[in-house]
Design a protein around this motif. Structure first.
Motif, short mmCIF file in Angstrom:
data_model
loop_
_atom_site.label_atom_id
_atom_site.label_comp_id
_atom_site.label_asym_id
_atom_site.label_seq_id
_atom_site.Cartn_x
_atom_site.Cartn_y
_atom_site.Cartn_z
N GLY A 188 0.66 -1.17 -0.04
CA GLY A 188 0.00 -0.04 0.05
C GLY A 188 1.08 1.30 -0.05
O GLY A 188 1.85 1.17 -0.11
N PRO A 189 0.40 2.42 -0.08
CA PRO A 189 1.11 3.69 0.10
C PRO A 189 1.78 3.50 1.20
O PRO A 189 1.48 3.39 2.38
CB PRO A 189 0.09 4.91 0.07
CG PRO A 189 -1.39 4.11 -0.58
CD PRO A 189 -1.16 2.59 0.13
N ALA A 190 3.00 4.24 1.35
CA ALA A 190 4.14 4.42 2.38
C ALA A 190 3.65 5.39 3.28
O ALA A 190 2.69 6.45 2.93
CB ALA A 190 5.50 4.80 1.80
N LEU A 191 3.60 5.07 4.66
CA LEU A 191 2.97 6.00 5.89
C LEU A 191 4.11 6.65 6.45
O LEU A 191 5.18 5.94 6.75
CB LEU A 191 2.13 5.10 6.51
CG LEU A 191 1.07 4.43 5.81
CD1 LEU A 191 0.19 3.43 7.06
CD2 LEU A 191 -0.09 5.51 5.31
N SER A 192 3.86 7.85 6.88
CA SER A 192 4.78 8.58 7.76
C SER A 192 5.03 7.70 9.01
O SER A 192 6.05 7.73 9.72
CB SER A 192 4.54 9.99 8.15
OG SER A 192 3.07 10.09 8.33
N GLN B 263 -1.42 2.19 9.65
CA GLN B 263 -2.03 1.22 8.95
C GLN B 263 -3.27 0.50 9.75
O GLN B 263 -3.00 0.10 10.88
CB GLN B 263 -0.90 0.28 8.75
CG GLN B 263 -1.35 -1.01 7.83
CD GLN B 263 -1.74 -0.82 6.38
OE1 GLN B 263 -1.44 0.19 5.99
NE2 GLN B 263 -2.32 -1.69 5.77
N GLN B 264 -4.50 0.49 9.12
CA GLN B 264 -5.43 0.10 10.13
C GLN B 264 -5.59 -1.56 9.89
O GLN B 264 -6.13 -2.05 10.66
CB GLN B 264 -6.77 0.75 9.24
CG GLN B 264 -6.76 2.12 9.29
CD GLN B 264 -6.84 2.76 10.97
OE1 GLN B 264 -7.49 2.19 11.77
NE2 GLN B 264 -5.96 3.39 11.21
N VAL B 265 -5.34 -2.06 8.65
CA VAL B 265 -5.72 -3.55 8.22
C VAL B 265 -4.43 -4.16 8.21
O VAL B 265 -3.73 -3.76 7.16
CB VAL B 265 -6.62 -3.76 7.34
CG1 VAL B 265 -7.02 -5.29 7.01
CG2 VAL B 265 -7.97 -3.17 7.67
N TRP B 266 -3.92 -5.26 9.04
CA TRP B 266 -2.62 -6.05 8.75
C TRP B 266 -2.90 -7.35 8.15
O TRP B 266 -3.92 -7.86 8.23
CB TRP B 266 -2.00 -6.08 10.12
CG TRP B 266 -1.27 -4.91 10.44
CD1 TRP B 266 -1.88 -3.74 11.10
CD2 TRP B 266 -0.08 -4.06 10.01
NE1 TRP B 266 -1.23 -2.53 11.29
CE2 TRP B 266 -0.08 -2.98 10.74
CE3 TRP B 266 1.03 -4.48 9.31
CZ2 TRP B 266 1.02 -1.97 10.69
CZ3 TRP B 266 2.22 -3.78 9.07
CH2 TRP B 266 2.18 -2.62 9.91
N PRO B 267 -2.28 -7.55 7.14
CA PRO B 267 -2.44 -8.94 6.55
C PRO B 267 -2.20 -10.06 7.54
O PRO B 267 -1.73 -10.07 8.42
CB PRO B 267 -1.27 -9.33 5.35
CG PRO B 267 -0.16 -8.37 5.97
CD PRO B 267 -0.90 -7.14 6.65
N THR B 268 -3.12 -10.97 7.35
CA THR B 268 -3.17 -12.35 8.02
C THR B 268 -3.34 -13.60 7.27
O THR B 268 -3.35 -13.54 6.12
CB THR B 268 -4.65 -12.35 9.12
OG1 THR B 268 -5.69 -12.31 8.27
CG2 THR B 268 -4.62 -10.98 9.91
#
Length: 744
Positions: free
Chosen positions: A224-228, A233-238
């Motif tokens: 996804g887009p890089a975040l500062s 990040q709201q949803v992490w892969p599982t």
């Protein structure tokens, strides 16, 4: 049959040194790592690259949030450092601390694990705030070189926070840097989150999750887009949602994220000014300690090679990998050992050339281009090519020559006291000069692992093996291992004759058996020697896993979580398996243009051999290839067979062959060896027979390791099952030990 004895070193090496008294750029640098720190403020989720040396600790501050639990994790890259935390002392360094408890007057928590073991502390808010709720605004962190250390240390320090009433899955996400490994640890069912901002979206990314202590972490990745701030990040892969790439094999993981797939999945975010990022979830299905590393295949950011921590990689034909090895104050030298698990990898090193081996060679380039399984470069401190000031950075290059290769690279300090970390099922090759020794450490770190086995296979000379639970176990105490002076034994030893395999086995119930301990392992030699060393765990005393239903002898259970051991080419591995069980192995295959032979020699019982290119743990019911003769077994796998490497014929790409050894009716012990092509030379181990077969007019070559001057005679016995093989022996003058400074 032809038996050849042509080099008493057993591992012929070529070392070529081009040197100059001028070290361009190496000694002029005040610090080889531009972002190195000895002071500063810790930011949540942003690892701080730090430096500490004896008498000069590093100190950091950290804002404190009373509503959250604070975690600090110290990843040593080189040297031995300890971690101290205080709420009142701005420079906590452990002067008053002793024993195993915390000193709340000056140091809230301490962690002082030995060597390259990661230190960590978890601080509850109530421990700082007390009943009155008077919480400090910040805490102070000291990173101090161990009192036993004489050299400086390089480390990464990471701070995260957890909600006090939630699981580890809600903790701070950590930002990964290309080429900089990070350690982590998780309890069963816990997970940790990471963000890796992709430096070059046109380059493939490689993510490597290495198990340091026993366990089974899995890796799930999204883009996804890089975040500062990765906390945004709201949803992490599982395992069930959000993961575009995943690895859930037993043990470690290695994921390739192709650039084309990355850009497609990122939906244009890679082209934005902020770029795109990979979001990683590490999930533990049992208690585990691990190392996580993010790299790009072009090696624009070389990987930091940790001292005494093996780095493993896979390369395509003629591909390159580059490393930076930190050489710190008071170092006695550098010893680089490259072990080719498959293919023929070559080793280069330079103080001044960032990519040694590429293009024209600099005047301070070292090379080792052996055609055998091991390449070694040794650089002694104080030589004319040694940097005039430290710290410095040694650049290291590895090339897969002619075909794909899988290798392990180890950097260490010759004659040092730091212990090299052993991973279960991963053999390491090393050398020793007469009178020297090497230290290793191994932590099973999980209940129910069954037998714990240490195997030392000589390639030349006569090394001996000593194993202890005591963290202070020293070389001078090794003489008490075979015959304790008084009381219960604190260590065990294996002192087999020259050329024979040494092995120490601890079974559940043994006095020295411990799954939560860190074993300290010593390999010593009276004369020059080279060897491979392997640590293994088994779910049962036989070292295997129960045969699936319907197998020989029936039995329940399964093999999905059974450990897998890597095999080195041409070096026999001794093993055992209980009745109605399996032991499993993996053979990296570097080329689809060479056939291979697997030999299983029965030492007792009647083991059977199973093989597959697709099944990770082949059994009687899942194997593509099988040999179940009474006694010895062998498999010849032709590269013309359409099943070879699952039919892969793209260029010269490799694959992996998976092996299973099954016990039949009774317990069995055996020797297992794999060789490639027709000109391979198998190592013969004293007292350990090897099965073989030949077509008419064909040859098979062997080498044998000799010890020092105590060898009076050599007896070679050749017993024919059928046909009329002949044996020929040739002895050559002994190869001299590697000279100081790497000179040819």
């Amino acid at each position: 049959l032809s038996f050849t004895l042509c080099s008493l070193s057993g591992v012929p090496l070529m070392r070529l040194l081009l040197f100059s008294t001028a070290l361009a750029g190496a000694a002029a640098q005040s610090s080889p790592f531009p972002s190195i720190n000895q002071t500063g403020t810790l930011e949540l989720g942003l690892p701080k690259l730090g430096f500490s040396e004896p008498g000069s600790p590093s100190f950091f501050t950290m804002p404190f949030n009373a509503s959250r639990q604070l975690q600090l994790y110290l990843t040593p890259l080189s040297g031995n450092v300890d971690l101290y935390v205080s709420a009142v002392d701005p420079k906590p360094k452990g002067d008053e601390w002793s024993g195993g408890s915390s000193d709340f007057s000056t140091h809230l928590y301490t962690s002082d694990k030995a060597g390259l073991e990661a230190d960590s502390v978890t601080i509850e808010a109530r421990a700082l705030c007390g009943d009155a709720g008077a919480c400090p605004e910040e805490v102070h962190v000291g990173v101090v070189s161990s009192p036993l250390a004489v050299a400086a240390a390089l480390f990464q320090l990471t701070a995260t926070q957890l909600d006090t009433d939630s699981s580890a899955s809600s903790g701070t996400a950590v930002t990964l840097s290309a080429g900089l490994p990070l350690d982590g640890s998780l309890a069963e069912t816990e997970e940790a989150h990471y963000m890796f901002v992709v430096p070059n979206a046109s380059d493939d990314t490689v993510l490597t999750l290495t198990v340091i202590t026993a366990g089974d972490p899995d890796l799930y990745v999204s883009v996804g887009p890089a975040l500062s701030d990765p906390a945004e990040q709201q949803v992490w892969p599982t395992a069930t949602s959000g993961a575009r790439w995943s690895g859930n094999a037993f043990g470690g993981e290695r994921l390739l994220v192709p650039a084309a797939e990355l850009r497609e999945e990122a939906a244009g975010s890679c082209e934005q000014p902020s770029g795109c990022a990979l979001f990683l979830s590490v999930v533990a299905y049992s208690q585990t300690g691990y190392e996580l590393l993010a790299e790009q295949k072009s090696a624009e950011h070389p990987t930091v090679l940790r001292a005494n921590r093996p780095a493993s990689k896979q390369l395509e034909a003629d591909g390159w990998a580059f490393f930076d090895y930190p050489v710190l104050a008071n170092a006695t030298g550098v010893l680089l050992t490259l072990t080719s698990l498959s293919g023929d990898a070559d080793l280069f090193a330079s103080w001044s050339q960032a990519r040694p081996g590429i293009g024209s060679l600099s005047d301070d380039t070292y090379m080792s281009q052996s055609t055998e399984a091991v390449d070694i470069i040794r650089i002694e401190a104080g030589g004319e090519d040694w940097p005039t000031s430290l710290p410095a950075k040694l650049h290291v290059g590895v090339q897969a020559y002619g075909a794909a290769a899988e290798f392990t690279l180890l950097g260490a300090e010759p004659g040092g006291t730091a212990a090299t970390v052993l991973s279960a099922g991963q053999p390491l090759v090393a050398e020793l000069r007469g009178g020297d020794w090497l230290w290793y450490s191994f932590t099973p770190a999980a209940e129910g692992v069954g037998a714990i086995t240490f195997t030392l296979t000589p390639l030349s000379g006569d090394p001996d093996l000593y194993v202890s639970q005591e963290p202070t176990f020293s070389a001078s105490e090794r003489w008490t291992c075979a015959e304790p002076l008084f009381g219960a034994p604190t260590c065990a030893a294996s002192l087999e004759a020259a050329g024979a395999t040494d092995q120490v086995v601890f079974l559940p119930g043994d006095q020295l058996y411990c799954t939560a301990c860190t074993y300290r392992v010593l390999v010593a030699a009276a004369t020059y020697t080279s060897f491979s060393i392997l640590a293994q765990v088994g779910s049962v005393p036989g070292g295997g896993s129960v045969l699936g239903g319907g197998g020989k002898g029936g039995g329940g259970g399964g093999t999905d979580d059974a450990p897998v051991t890597a095999l080195l080419p041409n070096i026999p591995t001794r093993g055992s398996v209980s009745a109605n069980e399996y032991s499993f192995y993996r053979v990296p295959v570097s080329s689809t243009n060479r056939s291979l032979t697997v030999r299983l020699t029965s030492l007792s019982g009647d083991p059977d051999l199973y093989a597959s290119f697709s099944e990770l743990r082949p059994t009687e019911h899942t194997a593509e290839f099988h040999s179940g003769e009474l006694g010895d077994d062998a498999l010849f796998l032709s590269h013309y067979d359409p099943r070879f490497c699952n039919g892969t014929r793209e260029g010269d790409a490799g694959c992996s062959l998976h092996l299973g050894v099954g016990g039949y009716v009774v317990n069995a012990s055996y020797s297992l060896a794999v060789s490639f092509g027709e000109e391979s030379k198998l190592s013969l181990i004293s007292g350990q027979p090897q099965e073989g077969s030949l077509e008419a007019h064909a040859w098979q070559y062997y080498t044998i390791a000799l010890g020092g001057g105590d060898v009076d005679q050599i007896v070679v016995s050749l017993e024919a099952s059928y046909g009329d093989p002949d044996v020929y022996i040739k002895a050559c003058p002994p190869a001299p030990p590697p000279p100081p400074g790497g000179h040819a």
